[in-house]
Design a protein around this motif. Structure first.
Motif, short mmCIF file in Angstrom:
data_model
loop_
_atom_site.label_atom_id
_atom_site.label_comp_id
_atom_site.label_asym_id
_atom_site.label_seq_id
_atom_site.Cartn_x
_atom_site.Cartn_y
_atom_site.Cartn_z
N LYS A 680 0.90 -1.03 0.06
CA LYS A 680 -0.20 0.14 0.14
C LYS A 680 0.84 1.29 -0.13
CE LYS A 680 -3.76 0.26 2.01
NZ LYS A 680 -4.98 0.33 2.90
N GLN A 691 -6.18 -0.93 -5.29
CA GLN A 691 -6.31 -0.53 -4.03
C GLN A 691 -7.47 -1.36 -3.34
OE1 GLN A 691 -4.77 1.26 -2.07
NE2 GLN A 691 -3.28 2.24 -3.78
N GLU A 692 -8.59 -1.86 -3.98
CA GLU A 692 -9.44 -2.59 -3.62
C GLU A 692 -9.11 -3.79 -3.12
OE1 GLU A 692 -14.05 -4.10 -4.89
OE2 GLU A 692 -12.98 -2.66 -6.13
N GLU A 695 -7.16 -3.98 0.18
CA GLU A 695 -7.74 -3.47 1.32
C GLU A 695 -8.54 -5.03 1.63
OE1 GLU A 695 -8.97 -1.78 4.43
OE2 GLU A 695 -8.01 -1.05 2.94
N LYS A 698 -6.27 -7.04 3.56
CA LYS A 698 -6.07 -6.42 4.94
C LYS A 698 -7.32 -7.13 5.52
CE LYS A 698 -4.49 -2.39 7.35
NZ LYS A 698 -3.18 -3.28 7.97
N SER A 699 -8.55 -6.75 5.18
CA SER A 699 -9.77 -6.98 5.95
C SER A 699 -9.77 -8.72 6.29
CB SER A 699 -11.01 -6.57 5.16
OG SER A 699 -12.06 -7.04 5.85
#
Length: 872
Positions: A680, A691-692, A695, A698-699
């Protein structure tokens, strides 16, 4: 020579001409316009009025065919069966169809020589009624057709019930339809119809056929006895009936099939006639010669047809004869059952009756004891040949037909036993016949077997099977009766001995005793009875009725026993309990033994005060119920303890697993998380899709880490450090520490005063936060959460968390506390299992309540603290 032959043919021709002339003169001698009056009553499908008001059924088909052949006109005279017979006797009608021949009727009426139908009668009952034999008609109301032969005739229903000494009530009706309607309305217990009407209409009404059939009868045309027209009608109807029976495509057979579903037996096809008139003008000699040949051929054909008809009739007569023999055997056996109480003589009589009537070749009965061993047996028609069967049964064996009969209800038919039952000792005794075997039972208790050998050409009758099953039912009932009679006889003998000793012990027994007159006055009373009631003997004897000492609620029953004992004797009970009221109005429980004094209308009774025993029994019953409650409670506690142990064992196993798995997963997850952070930072200007995805990674890492933490929380839970806490404060702190969505409204219903409990505060706050978080997630972050505390019981404090979410399905109310169970797609399934583990460690309980669509409520119960804190 030629002239002589011509003369012979000429003579034959003249004879034929004269014969034809004679027949023609007979045929035309009747008045073509003659109108015949025919009796008409309602008995479908044989004869009835259809929806258009016309005569219909089997008999009108035959009558109108014959009338058309003879040139008659038919006028139907309507009425009931009885009215039609009265009109026939007074010559107000000429013909009455559908009339059974009996000797008494033959004195009033003339009958056709040709039998039109063969019928019999059957007893029907309302659906569910338990009437299976003639004896079951005792005390019943039976509907019959007024004036019918199956009512008043020989071997009719009235004669049968007289022979069996059966007391029943007959209700006469004008047609069979009304009989079935009355049965369906349950206005009567049973009804009698002929087999043709019953078979046609039994499915249209709520009625049931019974095995009770009787009185086979020949159905013919009947005529006025002294009418000048009667001989002519008999001669012409007999002639036409013979013609109809000889042609299997005639209206007679068509009508049988149409109304009764009966098809004619197949007959050899006889070649058609070659009409001699088609020979043309071949000459008088050829004509006469051909006529002679045709006449001879016709005679032979008719002879063959008559021979076949006679053979068929003989077979039918043999079947009817066999059925009559069976009916006679049933009647004899039922009479034997009524009078014979010795089992051995009863069984022997049954076998002798079945064989003695020549209905069966042989018969045998075997009774079995409780273990299946041979208890008693009898036979007829076998003699010493039955010995191997006895040996087989004594060894605990059984014939093949017997095994089948014991395994299933109903009659077992064994065709050709010689081939199918090769190992049976009796297989060679049946010849070309068959075997019928049925178990003897009553109300589910099987007593043994009944088996007979029977001619093979008669077992295809349903009536044969029904009669045999009825015999077995009657024998089973008789064996049950003998069993009851023996028990009753022992009780009666004991009572008799008591009565014989009565006079000696009346005054000196330790039991209150009285002698009662027929009008219920006490004739004698001993001192014990006086003491029991509080009255003196002078106040009782000859002055008081025993009913004055009976509790009002028991009075009618006691009076009924008193009257019944003097009318029917044995039918009234000899021992029973009732409530007695003494002089002071106190109620006592009394056990009474009572019986008639032989040769008098007086009874003697002993009355034992069992009040204390009844009270002791009631007290004992209370103790039993209390003990049962204690046992049930202890059982529940043990079940709960066992469930707790199982949960602890599962958690220990899960702890071992989760410890190793979490160790193995944490490092890779940390690497993934660091890599995402690095990517990132390096890809700050990357496109939106990249980017999506970063994320998403990471989630997912955060979610996996949360699962690992939940597993560790579940398995490394420390033992609670109990301290005295204010439950209101702990709940308030948990609410404040919970991250409740803004759209969730929290309603607090907490008391102002402190609620003391002994528990681990940190663990309680964790449990409450998990419940709050679970409720918020169940409502999808929108709704109302109501939290209340109730300590009114004095022993427990209840904390309730009620949400307005979708609720929990009934089958999931217990599952929600199991690890890894979740009804939400993103749920982990550890929160509520951790809550229950925490609460149970605090000596508390948690329960889920819900109605689907109306939210869910979790109730946590914790013991209230009492006294000072104790050191660990």
């Amino acid at each position: 020579m030629k002239n002589r032959h011509v003369g012979r043919y000429l003579a034959l021709f003249l004879c034929l001409v004269l014969l034809c002339g004679a027949l023609f003169s007979v045929a035309v001698s009747a008045d073509d316009s003659k109108t015949l009056r025919v009796g008409m009553y309602e008995n479908p499908p044989k004869i009835f009025t259809d929806s258009e008001g016309n005569a219909s059924g089997f008999w009108p088909d035959i009558i109108e065919y014959i009338a058309a052949k003879e040139g008659w006109k038919i006028e139907y005279v309507h009425g009931t069966w009885a009215e039609c017979l009265e009109r026939l006797e007074r010559n107000e009608i000429d013909i009455m169809p559908d009339t059974g021949f009996t000797e008494p009727r033959s004195k009033k009426f003339a009958f056709s020589n040709e039998t039109v139908l063969v019928s019999w009668s059957r007893v029907y009952v309302k659906e569910g009624a338990e009437i299976q034999s003639i004896l079951d008609l005792e005390g019943k109301t039976i509907a019959v057709l007024r004036g019918s032969v199956n009512v008043e005739g020989p071997e009719g229903i009235k004669e049968i019930v007289r022979e069996f000494d059966i007391d029943c009530t007959f209700v006469e009706m004008d047609d069979y339809i009304e009989v079935f309607k009355s049965l369906e309305r349950k206005e009567i217990d049973a009804g009698v119809t002929n087999k043709d009407f019953g078979s046609k209409y039994e499915e249209d009404f709520d009625v049931a056929r019974t095995p009770i059939i009787f009185q086979p009868v020949h159905i013919q045309f009947a005529f006025t006895k002294n009418s000048s027209l009667t001989p002519y009608l008999i001669e012409r109807i007999d002639y036409q009936m013979k013609e109809l029976k000889a042609d299997d495509s005639s209206i007679y057979y068509q009508s049988l099939e149409k109304w009764f579903g009966v098809k004619p037996a197949e007959k050899p096809v006889v070649p058609g006639w070659v009409k001699w008139m088609l020979a043309g003008m071949g000459g008088l000699a050829l004509l006469l010669f051909g006529g002679s040949l045709i006449l001879g051929s016709r005679v032979r054909s008719k002879t063959k047809e008559l021979s076949e008809e006679i053979t068929e009739r003989k077979r039918a007569e043999e079947r009817i004869k066999h059925l009559n023999l069976m009916l006679r055997a049933v009647r004899n056996i039922n009479q034997l059952i009524v009078r014979e109480k010795d089992v051995g003589r009863l069984l022997e009589g049954v076998c002798q009756n079945l064989v003695g009537t020549r209905g069966y070749y042989s018969a045998w009965v075997a009774l079995l004891d409780g273990s299946g061993g041979l208890a008693a047996y009898a036979e007829a028609g076998l003699g010493e040949r039955f010995g191997p069967v006895i040996d087989l049964l004594k060894r605990g064996g059984m014939t093949e037909c017997g095994r089948k009969a014991l395994a299933e209800p109903g009659v077992v038919v064994t065709e050709n036993p010689l081939l199918t039952c090769g190992d049976c000792p009796l297989s060679s005794e049946y010849g070309g016949g068959e075997a019928l075997t049925v178990r003897l039972e009553h109300e589910g208790e099987v007593y043994g077997l009944l088996s007979v050998s029977v001619p093979g050409d008669v077992t295809d009758f349903d009536e044969e099977i029904s009669l045999f099953a009825a015999v077995a039912d009657d024998i089973g009932f008789a064996l049950y009766g003998v069993e009851i009679e023996e028990k009753y006889k022992k009780a009666e003998e004991e009572l008799q001995r008591s009565e014989e000793r009565y006079r000696a012990v009346f005054e000196h027994t330790g039991t209150a005793t009285i002698i009662v007159e027929e009008d219920m006055t006490i004739f004698l009373a001993n001192e014990y009875f006086a003491a029991q009631t509080g009255y003196s003997r002078e106040e009782i004897e000859g002055k008081k009725k025993w009913t004055e000492f009976v509790h009002p609620e028991d009075l009618e029953v006691m009076k009924g026993y008193h009257r019944e004992r003097r009318k029917k004797g044995k039918s009234a009970p000899g021992q029973y309990e009732f409530r007695q009221v003494d002089r002071e109005g106190k109620t006592k429980s009394i056990f009474m033994i009572v019986g008639m004094i032989p040769g008098t209308s007086r009874s003697v009774a002993s009355l034992l005060d069992i009040t204390e025993r009844k009270q002791a029994e009631e007290e004992l019953q209370k103790h039993r119920e209390h003990l049962k409650e204690l046992v049930d409670q202890r059982t529940r506690e043990l079940q709960e303890a066992q469930e707790g142990l199982l949960r602890a064992e599962r958690l220990a196993t899960l702890g071992q697993f989760s410890g190793s798995v979490s160790h193995e997963l944490r490092n890779p997850l940390g690497v993934i998380d660091s890599s995402v952070y690095f990517l990132k930072s390096r890809l700050k200007n990357a496109d939106e899709k990249t980017q999506e995805h970063l994320e998403h990674i990471k989630s997912s890492v955060r979610r996996s880490t949360a699962i690992i933490e939940s597993l560790l929380d579940l398995t490394r839970m420390k033992e609670p450090r109990a301290e005295k806490l204010d439950l209101v404060a702990v709940v308030s702190e948990a609410i404040a520490a919970s991250k409740v969505p803004a759209a969730v409204k929290v309603v607090r219903d907490l008391p102002d005063e402190k609620v003391p409990v002994n528990a681990d505060g940190e663990q309680l706050r964790m449990a409450f936060k998990n419940v709050i978080r679970n409720a918020a997630e169940a409502m999808d972050g929108r709704g109302t959460l109501t939290i209340t505390i109730d300590a009114a019981s004095g022993e427990w404090a209840e904390v309730s968390f009620g949400d307005t979410g979708p609720g929990i399905a009934p089958e999931n109310l217990e599952k929600v506390f199991q690890p890894l169970f979740s009804t939400r797609a993103k749920g982990i399934g550890f929160g509520l299992s951790i809550v229950r583990m925490i609460i149970e460690k605090q000596a508390g309980t948690i329960e889920a309540k819900s109605k689907q669509g109306e939210g869910a409520t979790f109730v946590i119960r914790l013991p209230l603290s009492a006294g000072e804190d104790k050191e660990e």
